[in-house]
Write an enzyme that holds these catalytic residues in place. Structure first.
Site, short mmCIF file in Angstrom:
data_model
loop_
_atom_site.label_atom_id
_atom_site.label_comp_id
_atom_site.label_asym_id
_atom_site.label_seq_id
_atom_site.Cartn_x
_atom_site.Cartn_y
_atom_site.Cartn_z
NE ARG A 134 -3.57 -2.54 0.22
CZ ARG A 134 -3.16 -3.68 -0.40
NH1 ARG A 134 -2.10 -3.68 -1.17
NH2 ARG A 134 -3.85 -4.79 -0.26
CB SER B 218 -9.01 -3.20 4.84
OG SER B 218 -9.35 -4.47 4.38
CD GLU C 251 -5.62 -0.54 2.77
OE1 GLU C 251 -5.27 -1.44 3.54
OE2 GLU C 251 -6.16 -0.75 1.67
C1 LIG Z 1 -15.87 -2.68 -0.73
C2 LIG Z 1 -14.43 -2.27 -0.92
C3 LIG Z 1 -13.46 -3.23 -1.10
C4 LIG Z 1 -12.12 -2.86 -1.26
N1 LIG Z 1 -11.20 -3.85 -1.44
C5 LIG Z 1 -9.90 -3.50 -1.62
C6 LIG Z 1 -8.90 -4.51 -1.83
O1 LIG Z 1 -9.19 -5.70 -1.88
N2 LIG Z 1 -7.62 -4.11 -1.99
C7 LIG Z 1 -7.26 -2.79 -1.97
O2 LIG Z 1 -6.06 -2.49 -2.14
N3 LIG Z 1 -8.17 -1.82 -1.77
C8 LIG Z 1 -9.47 -2.14 -1.61
N4 LIG Z 1 -10.40 -1.15 -1.40
C9 LIG Z 1 -9.95 0.25 -1.31
C10 LIG Z 1 -9.90 1.04 -2.64
O3 LIG Z 1 -10.79 0.51 -3.59
C11 LIG Z 1 -8.48 1.07 -3.20
O4 LIG Z 1 -7.57 1.67 -2.30
C12 LIG Z 1 -8.38 1.83 -4.54
O5 LIG Z 1 -7.11 1.67 -5.08
C13 LIG Z 1 -8.67 3.32 -4.39
O6 LIG Z 1 -8.84 3.87 -5.68
P1 LIG Z 1 -9.78 5.14 -5.91
O7 LIG Z 1 -9.73 5.48 -7.35
O8 LIG Z 1 -11.12 4.91 -5.34
O9 LIG Z 1 -8.99 6.22 -5.09
P2 LIG Z 1 -9.59 7.41 -4.19
O10 LIG Z 1 -10.30 6.82 -3.01
O11 LIG Z 1 -10.35 8.37 -5.02
O12 LIG Z 1 -8.26 8.09 -3.68
C14 LIG Z 1 -7.39 7.40 -2.81
C15 LIG Z 1 -6.03 8.12 -2.81
O13 LIG Z 1 -5.46 7.95 -4.11
C16 LIG Z 1 -5.10 9.23 -4.66
N5 LIG Z 1 -5.34 9.17 -6.11
C17 LIG Z 1 -6.47 8.74 -6.75
N6 LIG Z 1 -6.29 8.80 -8.08
C18 LIG Z 1 -5.03 9.26 -8.28
C19 LIG Z 1 -4.25 9.57 -9.44
N7 LIG Z 1 -4.74 9.41 -10.67
N8 LIG Z 1 -3.00 10.04 -9.25
C20 LIG Z 1 -2.48 10.22 -8.02
N9 LIG Z 1 -3.19 9.97 -6.89
C21 LIG Z 1 -4.43 9.50 -7.02
C22 LIG Z 1 -6.04 10.23 -3.98
O14 LIG Z 1 -5.46 11.52 -3.94
C23 LIG Z 1 -6.16 9.62 -2.58
O15 LIG Z 1 -5.11 10.05 -1.76
C24 LIG Z 1 -11.75 -1.49 -1.24
C25 LIG Z 1 -12.74 -0.52 -1.09
C26 LIG Z 1 -14.07 -0.89 -0.92
C27 LIG Z 1 -15.13 0.18 -0.76
#
Ligand SMILES: Cc1cc2nc3c(=O)[nH]c(=O)nc-3n(C[C@H](O)[C@H](O)[C@H](O)COP(=O)(O)OP(=O)(O)OC[C@H]3O[C@@H](n4cnc5c(N)ncnc54)[C@H](O)[C@@H]3O)c2cc1C
Length: 321
Positions: A192, A242, A312
């Site tokens: 992460r 998580s 996280e």
């Molecule tokens: C039901 C559920 C299950 C999940 N399961 C998992 C899992 O199995 N494994 C896992 O790792 N995560 C999991 N997650 C968490 C999440 O989906 C991941 O961390 C995912 O990678 C976040 O992506 P996002 O586009 O939603 O980012 P956001 O939530 O929009 O942003 C998260 C961070 O990333 C940064 N960011 C976003 N896009 C960019 C970009 N283009 N450039 C630079 N920075 C950026 C943002 O500034 C922020 O700090 C889960 C979430 C949910 C709700």
């Protein structure tokens, strides 16, 4: 920092002067962030935009900087708790407008294909694109509800796999505003973590190297992962997955359960009864409820087990920095 109601008009005219009239028109003020987060919490963003190209992202950032406004970039909002009081300045969301996918044969490996996608592409869509093309490597991502950019930033992963296994290179806007291509070795990808998390920068596009595989095996693996998730995770409630990173030598869910916190709630935020590593929104949670509950969990685990739980999920906005 400018903060009055005319800010958006000044922002619009600056963008229009630079030739970005459509982008200027599409800016929104006081957009409620709860509509853009999987937790369904978050107050208004002062100015909100969903750009569709690198050039538009740079124009937005340059304008924000020139006006002394802070900016925050988000993907699909699935790893965020945004303050009930909202976010100052500009929020840039990379989503459907910035989600092209293309693929080509890897010139160096007849068994591999290079898939290029824009940062707003949903991982779930990418994983299904790969499965349809009989490409293996992204099965683990089939249930992660983030964008590609967010997944690179977080080095998202599941079931002992993560993005570092498939990323070939990433095009990003550096903190100083230049478009650069980073090879995987330079991305400092770990559990992460990535260099973007440490240094800033905006992921615009990533090239993933996927191997040619067997469609039946790929689909069967995706079904197995989906069943595991559905059985073990509270997917029928809003959450951000998580809440905590896995502490070395422990399982977060087990620690929280042993501390007697399973089902414990503050306001509308609850430690999931199905998976104690998840904090869920029972329906009317505020970001403050979630923050208070997370602090209570951290304090309890520290006192009972002398273990420090690191979040996280990222807490963003007024009062959280
Ligand atoms: C039901 C559920 C299950 C999940 N399961 C998992 C899992 O199995 N494994 C896992 O790792 N995560 C999991 N997650 C968490 C999440 O989906 C991941 O961390 C995912 O990678 C976040 O992506 P996002 O586009 O939603 O980012 P956001 O939530 O929009 O942003 C998260 C961070 O990333 C940064 N960011 C976003 N896009 C960019 C970009 N283009 N450039 C630079 N920075 C950026 C943002 O500034 C922020 O700090 C889960 C979430 C949910 C709700």
């Amino acid at each position: 920092m400018m903060a009055d109601s005319s800010t958006i008009e000044v922002f619009r005219s600056r963008l229009t002067e630079k030739g970005y009239e459509d982008l200027a028109k599409a800016l929104r003020s006081d957009e409620l962030m709860k509509s853009h987060t999987s937790f369904r919490v978050g107050g208004p963003a002062q100015i909100y935009s969903e750009p569709s190209s690198k050039e538009e992202i740079i124009a937005l950032i340059d304008t924000a900087k020139a006006l002394g406004l802070p900016f925050f970039l988000m993907g699909n909002g699935s790893n965020l708790v945004i303050s009930d009081d909202g976010i100052d300045g500009l929020v840039i969301r990379l989503g459907e407008n910035f989600s092209e996918i293309s693929s080509e044969q890897d010139p160096d490996d007849p068994e591999a294909v290079l898939v290029t996608a824009c940062a707003g592409t949903l991982l779930i869509r990418l994983s299904s694109f790969a499965a349809k093309a009989s490409l293996t490597g992204l099965e683990f991502a089939s249930g992660i509800p983030g964008s590609l950019g967010g997944a690179v930033f977080m080095n998202a992963g599941a079931y002992d796999h993560d993005m570092s296994e498939v990323i070939e290179k990433v095009t990003a806007i550096s903190p100083s505003g230049e478009i650069k291509v980073w090879n995987k070795e330079d991305l400092d990808l770990g559990y992460r973590k990535s260099r973007f998390m440490a240094e800033g920068g905006i992921v615009c596009e990533a090239v993933l190297r996927l191997k040619k595989g067997d469609a039946d095996e790929i689909n069967s693996q995706i079904r197995t992962y989906t069943e595991k998730r559905t059985k073990s995770q509270p997917l029928n409630f809003p959450s951000a997955g998580s809440m905590f990173k896995r502490p070395v030598g422990h399982y977060t869910g087990a620690l929280i359960e042993q501390a007697g916190l399973k089902g414990f709630s503050i306001g509308g935020a609850q430690v999931s009864e199905k998976h104690a590593g998840f904090v869920i929104n029972k329906g009317d949670a505020t970001a403050k409820d979630i923050d208070d509950l997370v602090k209570h969990i951290q304090k309890t685990i520290r006192e009972k087990f002398d273990v420090e739980l690191q979040r996280e999920v990222r807490f963003i906005g007024r009062g959280f920095q």
